[in-house]
Design a protein around this motif. Structure first.
Motif, PDB file in Angstrom:
ATOM      1  N   ASP A  74       0.829  -1.205   0.000  1.00  0.00           N
ATOM      2  CA  ASP A  74       0.000   0.000   0.000  1.00  0.00           C
ATOM      3  C   ASP A  74       0.864   1.256   0.000  1.00  0.00           C
ATOM      4  O   ASP A  74       1.890   1.312   0.663  1.00  0.00           O
ATOM      5  CB  ASP A  74      -0.898   0.022   1.239  1.00  0.00           C
ATOM      6  N   THR A  75       0.442   2.226  -0.779  1.00  0.00           N
ATOM      7  CA  THR A  75       1.048   3.556  -0.710  1.00  0.00           C
ATOM      8  C   THR A  75      -0.064   4.496  -0.274  1.00  0.00           C
ATOM      9  O   THR A  75      -0.985   4.760  -1.039  1.00  0.00           O
ATOM     10  CB  THR A  75       1.608   3.993  -2.074  1.00  0.00           C
ATOM     11  N   SER A  76      -0.016   4.938   0.937  1.00  0.00           N
ATOM     12  CA  SER A  76      -1.103   5.745   1.466  1.00  0.00           C
ATOM     13  C   SER A  76      -0.582   7.088   1.947  1.00  0.00           C
ATOM     14  O   SER A  76       0.618   7.283   2.126  1.00  0.00           O
ATOM     15  CB  SER A  76      -1.812   5.014   2.610  1.00  0.00           C
ATOM     16  N   LEU A  77      -1.516   7.971   2.156  1.00  0.00           N
ATOM     17  CA  LEU A  77      -1.221   9.344   2.526  1.00  0.00           C
ATOM     18  C   LEU A  77      -2.141   9.706   3.682  1.00  0.00           C
ATOM     19  O   LEU A  77      -3.264   9.204   3.775  1.00  0.00           O
ATOM     20  CB  LEU A  77      -1.492  10.244   1.321  1.00  0.00           C
ATOM     21  N   THR A  78      -1.675  10.562   4.571  1.00  0.00           N
ATOM     22  CA  THR A  78      -2.555  11.127   5.582  1.00  0.00           C
ATOM     23  C   THR A  78      -3.092  12.446   5.050  1.00  0.00           C
ATOM     24  O   THR A  78      -2.329  13.362   4.765  1.00  0.00           O
ATOM     25  CB  THR A  78      -1.814  11.355   6.909  1.00  0.00           C
ATOM     26  N   VAL A  79      -4.395  12.514   4.889  1.00  0.00           N
ATOM     27  CA  VAL A  79      -5.075  13.714   4.383  1.00  0.00           C
ATOM     28  C   VAL A  79      -5.794  14.370   5.546  1.00  0.00           C
ATOM     29  O   VAL A  79      -6.694  13.771   6.156  1.00  0.00           O
ATOM     30  CB  VAL A  79      -6.070  13.359   3.264  1.00  0.00           C
ATOM     31  N   HIS A  80      -5.391  15.583   5.869  1.00  0.00           N
ATOM     32  CA  HIS A  80      -5.947  16.296   7.008  1.00  0.00           C
ATOM     33  C   HIS A  80      -6.803  17.449   6.494  1.00  0.00           C
ATOM     34  O   HIS A  80      -6.280  18.428   5.961  1.00  0.00           O
ATOM     35  CB  HIS A  80      -4.820  16.819   7.898  1.00  0.00           C
ATOM     36  N   LEU A  81      -8.111  17.321   6.634  1.00  0.00           N
ATOM     37  CA  LEU A  81      -9.046  18.362   6.225  1.00  0.00           C
ATOM     38  C   LEU A  81      -9.221  19.353   7.365  1.00  0.00           C
ATOM     39  O   LEU A  81      -9.523  18.964   8.501  1.00  0.00           O
ATOM     40  CB  LEU A  81     -10.398  17.750   5.858  1.00  0.00           C
ATOM     41  N   VAL A  82      -9.013  20.632   7.070  1.00  0.00           N
ATOM     42  CA  VAL A  82      -9.168  21.696   8.065  1.00  0.00           C
ATOM     43  C   VAL A  82     -10.257  22.639   7.558  1.00  0.00           C
ATOM     44  O   VAL A  82     -10.096  23.273   6.514  1.00  0.00           O
ATOM     45  CB  VAL A  82      -7.842  22.450   8.288  1.00  0.00           C
ATOM     46  N   LEU A  83     -11.355  22.711   8.293  1.00  0.00           N
ATOM     47  CA  LEU A  83     -12.528  23.459   7.833  1.00  0.00           C
ATOM     48  C   LEU A  83     -12.777  24.681   8.709  1.00  0.00           C
ATOM     49  O   LEU A  83     -12.936  24.580   9.932  1.00  0.00           O
ATOM     50  CB  LEU A  83     -13.765  22.543   7.859  1.00  0.00           C
ATOM     51  N   ASP A  84     -12.803  25.837   8.079  1.00  0.00           N
ATOM     52  CA  ASP A  84     -13.138  27.096   8.734  1.00  0.00           C
ATOM     53  C   ASP A  84     -14.660  27.135   8.934  1.00  0.00           C
ATOM     54  O   ASP A  84     -15.422  27.176   7.966  1.00  0.00           O
ATOM     55  CB  ASP A  84     -12.671  28.250   7.841  1.00  0.00           C
ATOM     56  N   ALA A  85     -15.092  27.108  10.205  1.00  0.00           N
ATOM     57  CA  ALA A  85     -16.529  27.140  10.503  1.00  0.00           C
ATOM     58  C   ALA A  85     -16.868  28.380  11.326  1.00  0.00           C
ATOM     59  O   ALA A  85     -17.643  28.320  12.281  1.00  0.00           O
ATOM     60  CB  ALA A  85     -16.956  25.873  11.233  1.00  0.00           C
ATOM     61  N   THR A  86     -16.264  29.516  10.945  1.00  0.00           N
ATOM     62  CA  THR A  86     -16.608  30.781  11.597  1.00  0.00           C
ATOM     63  C   THR A  86     -17.847  31.379  10.930  1.00  0.00           C
ATOM     64  O   THR A  86     -18.284  30.929   9.865  1.00  0.00           O
ATOM     65  CB  THR A  86     -15.422  31.752  11.533  1.00  0.00           C
ATOM     66  N   ALA A  87     -18.399  32.419  11.535  1.00  0.00           N
ATOM     67  CA  ALA A  87     -19.718  32.922  11.129  1.00  0.00           C
ATOM     68  C   ALA A  87     -19.772  33.422   9.695  1.00  0.00           C
ATOM     69  O   ALA A  87     -20.830  33.371   9.050  1.00  0.00           O
ATOM     70  CB  ALA A  87     -20.166  34.031  12.082  1.00  0.00           C
ATOM     71  N   SER A  88     -18.658  33.919   9.147  1.00  0.00           N
ATOM     72  CA  SER A  88     -18.679  34.417   7.772  1.00  0.00           C
ATOM     73  C   SER A  88     -18.996  33.319   6.766  1.00  0.00           C
ATOM     74  O   SER A  88     -19.449  33.612   5.647  1.00  0.00           O
ATOM     75  CB  SER A  88     -17.333  35.065   7.415  1.00  0.00           C
ATOM     76  N   MET A  89     -18.809  32.068   7.160  1.00  0.00           N
ATOM     77  CA  MET A  89     -19.117  30.951   6.263  1.00  0.00           C
ATOM     78  C   MET A  89     -20.623  30.729   6.118  1.00  0.00           C
ATOM     79  O   MET A  89     -21.061  29.898   5.319  1.00  0.00           O
ATOM     80  CB  MET A  89     -18.440  29.678   6.768  1.00  0.00           C
TER      81      MET A  89
END
Length: 292
Positions: A74-89
């Protein structure tokens, strides 16, 4: 590709993520390469210099030919999703879709694609009161946990301060960080975070989300705008201010793209009115580059 409005109308995040990604994944290669791994794949003829421990001596005895057992690893990657959930969204486009709605769909689709490629996926939601964090895993139960976290989150408040973000930047975990944000900030706090994340973890892909009515300034007549994070209001004539708005916006977007790329981030501007496929293709391109 289905439009974001159609995907959102499904009211089923797992189904929406799968439908957004399936066409893109059709024909994509699995995330495996040949080597001396554990799962047998095929034989190949012996070549001088090969490791004799991988020689199949039983086959050699039967056929008088020398073959090596090749396996897949296996060739795998760690994918880290960072989501801005402040009020402007919470800002909504003319189609009724908010930036958070779009970001939720895109995060789910990115997680689905990454999981199909055998990657470990993590999700961190940025809130002023604290971080919501799902540690990286590469098992089938990760997607339901991630979908639930996305379905229940709400956008509120301003961007978290440095002490709130400290646990995120303290983690030293190599991988690809994908940040989804509208980059609404007071004093470069988002860029400072991304700089620290890049130093701690590696590559950063920044997906800058804007609504179409922001990009085109499609408002008409007298309009009262409210800052979703501070509550401040501004009254103006949209028709008179359209040209000045667009000039200022395009200058800001140009300088933002230049500044982020100078910092070593991969920057992509996305409209919440466009399908998800461009962001998904960019993720696969980055993944292929890293795995080469």
């Amino acid at each position: 590709m289905l439009t974001p409005e159609h995907l959102h109308a499904l009211r089923n995040l797992p189904l929406a993520a799968r439908q957004a990604a399936e066409g893109l994944l059709h024909g994509a290669h699995a995330s495996r390469r040949k080597g001396a791994g554990m799962e047998f794949s095929q034989y190949r003829p012996y070549q001088p210099g090969d490791d004799l421990r991988r020689l199949d001596w039983r086959l050699a005895a039967r056929s008088d030919r020398y073959y090596l057992r090749e396996s897949e690893i296996d060739t795998s990657l760690t994918v880290h999703l960072v989501l801005d959930a402040t009020a402007s969204m919470n800002h909504q486009d003319d189609n009724g879709l908010s930036k958070l709605d779009y970001a939720r769909l895109l995060c789910a689709a990115l997680a689905y694609v990454a999981t199909q490629q055998g990657d470990a996926v993590a999700l961190t939601v940025l809130h002023p009161a604290g971080l919501q964090h799902l540690p990286p895993r590469a098992d089938p139960r990760q997607l339901p946990r991630l979908y639930h976290m996305l379905e229940t989150l709400r956008a509120e408040g301003t961007f978290p301060d440095r002490s709130t973000l400290a646990p995120l930047t303290a983690r030293r975990q190599p991988g690809l960080i994908i940040c989804l944000s509208d980059l609404y900030e007071e004093q470069d706090e988002i860029m400072r975070l991304l700089t620290r994340l890049r130093a701690a973890s590696g590559d950063v892909l920044l997906l800058h989300l804007l609504a179409r009515n922001e990009l085109e300034f499609s408002f008409r007549g007298a309009v009262t705008f409210q800052d979703l994070e501070t509550g401040r209001t501004l009254q103006l004539d949209a028709d008179q201010q359209r040209s000045a708005w667009q000039t200022h916006l395009h200058e800001w977007l140009r300088s933002t793209a230049t500044a982020t790329r100078r910092q070593g981030f991969d920057y992509y501007q996305l409209s919440t009115a466009e399908p998800l496929d461009r962001a998904l293709r960019e993720f696969l391109r980055q993944r292929t580059t890293r795995m080469a």
